[in-house]
Structures are given as structure tokens and as C-alpha cells.
Motif scaffolding. Sequence first.
Motif, PDB file in Angstrom:
ATOM      1  N   UNK A  99       3.805  13.189  -1.229  1.00  0.00           N
ATOM      2  CA  UNK A  99       4.461  13.245   0.076  1.00  0.00           C
ATOM      3  C   UNK A  99       5.956  13.473  -0.126  1.00  0.00           C
ATOM      4  N   UNK A 100       6.433  14.613   0.329  1.00  0.00           N
ATOM      5  CA  UNK A 100       7.856  14.939   0.202  1.00  0.00           C
ATOM      6  C   UNK A 100       8.581  14.368   1.417  1.00  0.00           C
ATOM      7  N   UNK A 101       9.094  13.147   1.288  1.00  0.00           N
ATOM      8  CA  UNK A 101       9.712  12.472   2.422  1.00  0.00           C
ATOM      9  C   UNK A 101      11.118  12.992   2.684  1.00  0.00           C
ATOM     10  N   UNK A 102      11.428  13.135   3.962  1.00  0.00           N
ATOM     11  CA  UNK A 102      12.763  13.552   4.387  1.00  0.00           C
ATOM     12  C   UNK A 102      13.554  12.336   4.867  1.00  0.00           C
ATOM     13  N   UNK A 103      14.854  12.554   5.076  1.00  0.00           N
ATOM     14  CA  UNK A 103      15.701  11.471   5.565  1.00  0.00           C
ATOM     15  C   UNK A 103      15.203  10.888   6.861  1.00  0.00           C
ATOM     16  N   UNK A 104      14.682  11.733   7.743  1.00  0.00           N
ATOM     17  CA  UNK A 104      14.173  11.250   9.030  1.00  0.00           C
ATOM     18  C   UNK A 104      12.971  10.329   8.840  1.00  0.00           C
ATOM     19  N   UNK A 105      12.126  10.650   7.846  1.00  0.00           N
ATOM     20  CA  UNK A 105      10.972   9.787   7.559  1.00  0.00           C
ATOM     21  C   UNK A 105      11.450   8.426   7.072  1.00  0.00           C
ATOM     22  N   UNK A 106      12.433   8.440   6.157  1.00  0.00           N
ATOM     23  CA  UNK A 106      12.957   7.183   5.622  1.00  0.00           C
ATOM     24  C   UNK A 106      13.565   6.323   6.730  1.00  0.00           C
ATOM     25  N   UNK A 107      14.289   6.951   7.644  1.00  0.00           N
ATOM     26  CA  UNK A 107      14.910   6.189   8.730  1.00  0.00           C
ATOM     27  C   UNK A 107      13.854   5.524   9.604  1.00  0.00           C
ATOM     28  N   UNK A 118      12.950  -0.387  -3.138  1.00  0.00           N
ATOM     29  CA  UNK A 118      11.531  -0.032  -3.171  1.00  0.00           C
ATOM     30  C   UNK A 118      11.392   1.482  -3.013  1.00  0.00           C
ATOM     31  N   UNK A 119      10.344   2.027  -3.622  1.00  0.00           N
ATOM     32  CA  UNK A 119      10.129   3.475  -3.533  1.00  0.00           C
ATOM     33  C   UNK A 119       8.741   3.772  -2.979  1.00  0.00           C
ATOM     34  N   UNK A 120       8.647   4.904  -2.328  1.00  0.00           N
ATOM     35  CA  UNK A 120       7.387   5.398  -1.784  1.00  0.00           C
ATOM     36  C   UNK A 120       6.479   5.748  -2.955  1.00  0.00           C
ATOM     37  N   UNK A 121       5.254   5.243  -2.979  1.00  0.00           N
ATOM     38  CA  UNK A 121       4.420   5.406  -4.162  1.00  0.00           C
ATOM     39  C   UNK A 121       3.602   6.694  -4.164  1.00  0.00           C
ATOM     40  N   UNK A 142      -0.949   8.921   8.112  1.00  0.00           N
ATOM     41  CA  UNK A 142       0.393   8.680   8.658  1.00  0.00           C
ATOM     42  C   UNK A 142       0.935   9.983   9.238  1.00  0.00           C
ATOM     43  N   UNK A 143       1.439   9.896  10.445  1.00  0.00           N
ATOM     44  CA  UNK A 143       1.910  11.081  11.167  1.00  0.00           C
ATOM     45  C   UNK A 143       3.401  11.314  10.884  1.00  0.00           C
ATOM     46  N   UNK A 195       0.818  -1.209   0.000  1.00  0.00           N
ATOM     47  CA  UNK A 195       0.000   0.000   0.000  1.00  0.00           C
ATOM     48  C   UNK A 195       0.851   1.257   0.000  1.00  0.00           C
ATOM     49  N   UNK A 196       2.117   1.100   0.371  1.00  0.00           N
ATOM     50  CA  UNK A 196       2.998   2.255   0.543  1.00  0.00           C
ATOM     51  C   UNK A 196       4.161   2.285  -0.446  1.00  0.00           C
ATOM     52  N   UNK A 197       4.614   1.102  -0.864  1.00  0.00           N
ATOM     53  CA  UNK A 197       5.824   1.016  -1.677  1.00  0.00           C
ATOM     54  C   UNK A 197       5.615   0.188  -2.939  1.00  0.00           C
TER      55      UNK A 197
END
Length: 209
Positions: free
Chosen positions: A121-129, A114-117, A168-169, A31-33
Motif C-alpha cells: 500500500x503506497x500511502x500518501x500524506x492524506x492517508x496518514x492524516x 509506528x509504521x504501516x505494515x 480499507x477505502x 493489524x495495521x502497524x
Amino acid sequence: GKRKGGKLGKINASLNKKLQEVKWGEYKLSELFGKIKVKSLNYKTSELPNQANSKYTLPALTAGIQNQGLNNFVPRDNASILKNVITISANGANTGVTFYQNREFTVLQDAYAIKWIYTNDDLKGTHYLFLVSSISKTIFGNYDWTNKAGWEKIKSDTIQLPTKNGKIDFEFMESFIAELEAYHILELEAYLAATGLKDYTLNDKEKEV
């Protein structure tokens, strides 16, 4: 020492409080990737350098656990160049090991990206971690070399993520990881001071590690 110890205690208490108060939601990985298709590269790892040179400049992903799985280098020609994605080992004893790759690389063998679909959503490094931690908690240890953590198997697995108002928070992820990083930097500083290594400077890469 006491001052840093006090700060460590406060941050630790704050982290625990956040984990207790946050609401969690369950999300299927699919659902996410989505799995990223890459060009197949016809190289043998035994023939590739483990340090970059003038021709072999692009880090190549394998199932290794050291250096985030990037232990060899290939030419950039005809390679699928990826960045700011999550990679998962799909073979051997390291199957299910998950990393966030924030620098350019390509996939060589026994692993995938895998990538965020959701492109909005502009994901930051902190989100990825945070996402890497959640994925790893779900899949690592639940697969082995006879039951490999390939995408077709893990995509139905569910991960837990902080949720607010049904979404998602991301703000929680960012603040939690930032606070966790501050905790570990203070912890390292306290260790270095205790061992007499007082004259030091942590550069950005060391802080990231």
C-alpha cells in the motif's frame, strides 16, 4: 464574503454527506502497524539545542505537543532516521498525542514511532492524516501519566476506518482530507478578508498547517 460563505457551506454539506454515507470497519492497531525499533540516544533534552546548528541538525522526538513533539535537535551520527511514519507520545499529560511526521527525524525519549505494515500500500500524506485522526480519536484521553499509551497497551485498541468491499477505502480518505483542507483554506481566507488582511499569500507550508 457571500461567495466564500456559499462555498464553505457547500463543502461542509459535502463533508457531512460523505461521513453519513461511508461504511466503517474496525481494525486493531496491531493489524495495521508495527512499532519501529530505534537506536537509543544518550542525550539529555536540557542539554540539546531547540534550533538546528551545524552539528545538531536532526529533529528529535519527545513527549512534547508543540512542533509535533520535535523540540530538540541531535547529531545525525548513529541516529535512526525516520520519515513518513506516525508518532505517539507515551508519557506525561500528552500521552496518546499522535502526529504524522513527513520529514526526517529520530526518536529521543518518552515517545515512539509506528509504521504501516502493508508495504504494497503506497500511502500518501492524506492517508496518514486520516489515520492519525482515527488513532487520536481512539487513544487520546483514554490514557494518562499513570496509565501511559505505550505500544503494548494500545496495540489491541481498535480504530474505525472507511471500508469498501471489505477493504480499507483509501480513495475516501484522500478525497475527504483534500476537501477538508480546501474548507479550512477558504475559512482562513474569509477570516483574513474580514479582518482587513487582504494582501497576503499562503505558501505551501502555511496551507499544510
